[in-house]
Design a protein around this motif. Structure first.
Motif, PDB file in Angstrom:
ATOM      1  N   LEU A 108      32.288  22.595  27.786  1.00 44.72           N
ATOM      2  CA  LEU A 108      32.574  21.718  26.652  1.00 44.72           C
ATOM      3  C   LEU A 108      32.054  20.285  26.844  1.00 44.72           C
ATOM      4  N   LEU A 109      32.376  19.661  27.964  1.00 44.24           N
ATOM      5  CA  LEU A 109      31.967  18.260  28.160  1.00 44.24           C
ATOM      6  C   LEU A 109      30.443  18.089  28.222  1.00 44.24           C
ATOM      7  N   PRO A 110      29.701  18.961  28.914  1.00 52.52           N
ATOM      8  CA  PRO A 110      28.243  18.816  28.875  1.00 52.52           C
ATOM      9  C   PRO A 110      27.647  18.994  27.474  1.00 52.52           C
ATOM     10  N   ILE A 111      28.207  19.896  26.695  1.00 53.52           N
ATOM     11  CA  ILE A 111      27.708  20.060  25.321  1.00 53.52           C
ATOM     12  C   ILE A 111      27.932  18.760  24.538  1.00 53.52           C
ATOM     13  N   LEU A 112      29.116  18.160  24.711  1.00 55.41           N
ATOM     14  CA  LEU A 112      29.374  16.876  24.048  1.00 55.41           C
ATOM     15  C   LEU A 112      28.385  15.811  24.508  1.00 55.41           C
ATOM     16  N   LEU A 113      28.071  15.803  25.804  1.00 48.14           N
ATOM     17  CA  LEU A 113      27.098  14.827  26.317  1.00 48.14           C
ATOM     18  C   LEU A 113      25.711  15.057  25.727  1.00 48.14           C
ATOM     19  N   ILE A 114      25.283  16.295  25.681  1.00 43.43           N
ATOM     20  CA  ILE A 114      23.938  16.602  25.183  1.00 43.43           C
ATOM     21  C   ILE A 114      23.771  16.159  23.735  1.00 43.43           C
ATOM     22  N   ILE A 115      24.763  16.464  22.902  1.00 46.16           N
ATOM     23  CA  ILE A 115      24.646  16.071  21.487  1.00 46.16           C
ATOM     24  C   ILE A 115      25.065  14.623  21.270  1.00 46.16           C
ATOM     25  N   GLY A 116      25.668  14.008  22.288  1.00 45.39           N
ATOM     26  CA  GLY A 116      26.047  12.603  22.187  1.00 45.39           C
ATOM     27  C   GLY A 116      27.268  12.379  21.329  1.00 45.39           C
ATOM     28  N   LEU A 117      28.253  13.262  21.424  1.00 47.89           N
ATOM     29  CA  LEU A 117      29.493  13.117  20.664  1.00 47.89           C
ATOM     30  C   LEU A 117      30.640  12.865  21.636  1.00 47.89           C
ATOM     31  N   PHE A 118      31.383  11.792  21.409  1.00 48.28           N
ATOM     32  CA  PHE A 118      32.452  11.367  22.332  1.00 48.28           C
ATOM     33  C   PHE A 118      31.897  11.271  23.756  1.00 48.28           C
ATOM     34  N   SER A 119      30.716  10.717  23.854  1.00 51.51           N
ATOM     35  CA  SER A 119      29.944  10.709  25.100  1.00 51.51           C
ATOM     36  C   SER A 119      30.652   9.994  26.242  1.00 51.51           C
ATOM     37  N   ARG A 120      31.251   8.861  25.959  1.00 50.11           N
ATOM     38  CA  ARG A 120      31.918   8.115  27.035  1.00 50.11           C
ATOM     39  C   ARG A 120      33.098   8.913  27.585  1.00 50.11           C
ATOM     40  N   PHE A 121      33.873   9.550  26.709  1.00 52.07           N
ATOM     41  CA  PHE A 121      34.991  10.365  27.173  1.00 52.07           C
ATOM     42  C   PHE A 121      34.501  11.591  27.935  1.00 52.07           C
ATOM     43  N   ALA A 122      33.428  12.197  27.454  1.00 54.38           N
ATOM     44  CA  ALA A 122      32.856  13.356  28.165  1.00 54.38           C
ATOM     45  C   ALA A 122      32.387  12.930  29.557  1.00 54.38           C
ATOM     46  N   ALA A 123      31.734  11.783  29.635  1.00 49.25           N
ATOM     47  CA  ALA A 123      31.266  11.286  30.936  1.00 49.25           C
ATOM     48  C   ALA A 123      32.447  10.976  31.852  1.00 49.25           C
ATOM     49  N   LEU A 124      33.503  10.371  31.324  1.00 49.52           N
ATOM     50  CA  LEU A 124      34.691  10.089  32.133  1.00 49.52           C
ATOM     51  C   LEU A 124      35.323  11.386  32.652  1.00 49.52           C
ATOM     52  N   GLY A 125      35.368  12.414  31.807  1.00 54.23           N
ATOM     53  CA  GLY A 125      35.905  13.707  32.238  1.00 54.23           C
ATOM     54  C   GLY A 125      35.084  14.307  33.371  1.00 54.23           C
ATOM     55  N   LEU A 126      33.769  14.202  33.270  1.00 52.34           N
ATOM     56  CA  LEU A 126      32.907  14.745  34.325  1.00 52.34           C
ATOM     57  C   LEU A 126      32.960  13.885  35.593  1.00 52.34           C
ATOM     58  N   ILE A 127      33.203  12.582  35.445  1.00 50.07           N
ATOM     59  CA  ILE A 127      33.421  11.744  36.625  1.00 50.07           C
ATOM     60  C   ILE A 127      34.692  12.197  37.338  1.00 50.07           C
ATOM     61  N   ALA A 128      35.744  12.464  36.573  1.00 45.97           N
ATOM     62  CA  ALA A 128      36.997  12.946  37.173  1.00 45.97           C
ATOM     63  C   ALA A 128      36.758  14.262  37.909  1.00 45.97           C
ATOM     64  N   MET A 129      35.997  15.156  37.299  1.00 48.58           N
ATOM     65  CA  MET A 129      35.691  16.429  37.949  1.00 48.58           C
ATOM     66  C   MET A 129      34.871  16.202  39.215  1.00 48.58           C
ATOM     67  N   THR A 130      33.903  15.303  39.158  1.00 55.87           N
ATOM     68  CA  THR A 130      33.082  14.976  40.327  1.00 55.87           C
ATOM     69  C   THR A 130      33.951  14.441  41.458  1.00 55.87           C
ATOM     70  N   LEU A 131      34.868  13.548  41.127  1.00 54.23           N
ATOM     71  CA  LEU A 131      35.750  12.984  42.148  1.00 54.23           C
ATOM     72  C   LEU A 131      36.666  14.050  42.743  1.00 54.23           C
ATOM     73  N   PHE A 132      37.177  14.945  41.905  1.00 52.73           N
ATOM     74  CA  PHE A 132      38.023  16.028  42.430  1.00 52.73           C
ATOM     75  C   PHE A 132      37.223  16.913  43.383  1.00 52.73           C
ATOM     76  N   ILE A 133      36.018  17.282  42.962  1.00 57.26           N
ATOM     77  CA  ILE A 133      35.165  18.113  43.819  1.00 57.26           C
ATOM     78  C   ILE A 133      34.912  17.394  45.140  1.00 57.26           C
ATOM     79  N   GLN A 134      34.611  16.107  45.048  1.00 59.50           N
ATOM     80  CA  GLN A 134      34.283  15.338  46.245  1.00 59.50           C
ATOM     81  C   GLN A 134      35.484  15.165  47.163  1.00 59.50           C
ATOM     82  N   LEU A 135      36.622  14.818  46.611  1.00 59.97           N
ATOM     83  CA  LEU A 135      37.786  14.489  47.437  1.00 59.97           C
ATOM     84  C   LEU A 135      38.575  15.712  47.892  1.00 59.97           C
TER      85      LEU A 135
END
Length: 182
Positions: A108-135
């Protein structure tokens, strides 16, 4: 106006023109490239529309949260002595929920990023996922340097600058043109 001032003015004008023409493309490709990483991962978790690939439960249970050998610093949810789970336990149900949630979010979040809809929230969600994966999953410096830091920096640019003019956010008036930094 002296030569140095003219050179400075010329350089500033060239920079402004390059930004005007290249920034929309750069932001679009940045959104697309970081979205592709997560979307590719997310699509592997599904066997079809709303049919979760149950083999991915094992990936989450034994690769992510109970690896053998144990990754120092990683979140380990199984019995550390036996590397097993209690079947039907809350932990197993939580891991299964995490697997399905990751599958939904990674699509869901990458699709939102690709079409540019709610992009900042989608990016924040993927940052949270990145941090979870990392930590929690891969808490090593090597994983942070490559690939997690690249994902995080790309997503931070989208949060900071917005999705750009080539986005539904801009078309729908959800993201105004960013203010010029002086």
């Amino acid at each position: 106006m002296n030569m140095l001032a003219k050179l400075r003015q010329f350089y500033v004008q060239i920079g402004q023109q390059l930004s005007r023409f290249l920034e929309p493309l750069a932001l679009f490709f940045l959104r697309f490239m970081v979205a592709k990483v997560f979307l590719d991962s997310g699509l592997t978790k599904w066997d079809g529309f709303l049919k979760f690939n149950v083999e991915k439960y094992d990936l989450f249970m034994y690769e992510f949260f109970c690896p053998d050998p144990v990754r120092p610093g990683a979140l380990q949810l199984c019995n550390p002595e036996t590397l097993e789970y209690v079947e039907g336990s809350f932990v197993v149900k939580m891991i299964e929920w995490l697997a399905v949630s990751a599958g939904v979010v990674e699509v869901l979040l990458p699709i939102l990023l690709i079409i540019g809809l709610f992009s900042r929230f989608a990016a924040l969600g993927l940052i949270a996922m990145t941090l979870f994966i990392q930590l929690a999953v891969f808490p090593t410096w090597d994983h942070w340097i490559n690939p997690a830091s690249w994902w995080a920096v790309s997503l931070l640019v989208i949060v900071a600058r917005g999705p750009g003019i080539l986005s539904l956010d801009r078309l729908l008036g959800l993201d105004a043109k960013p203010a010029a930094v002086k």
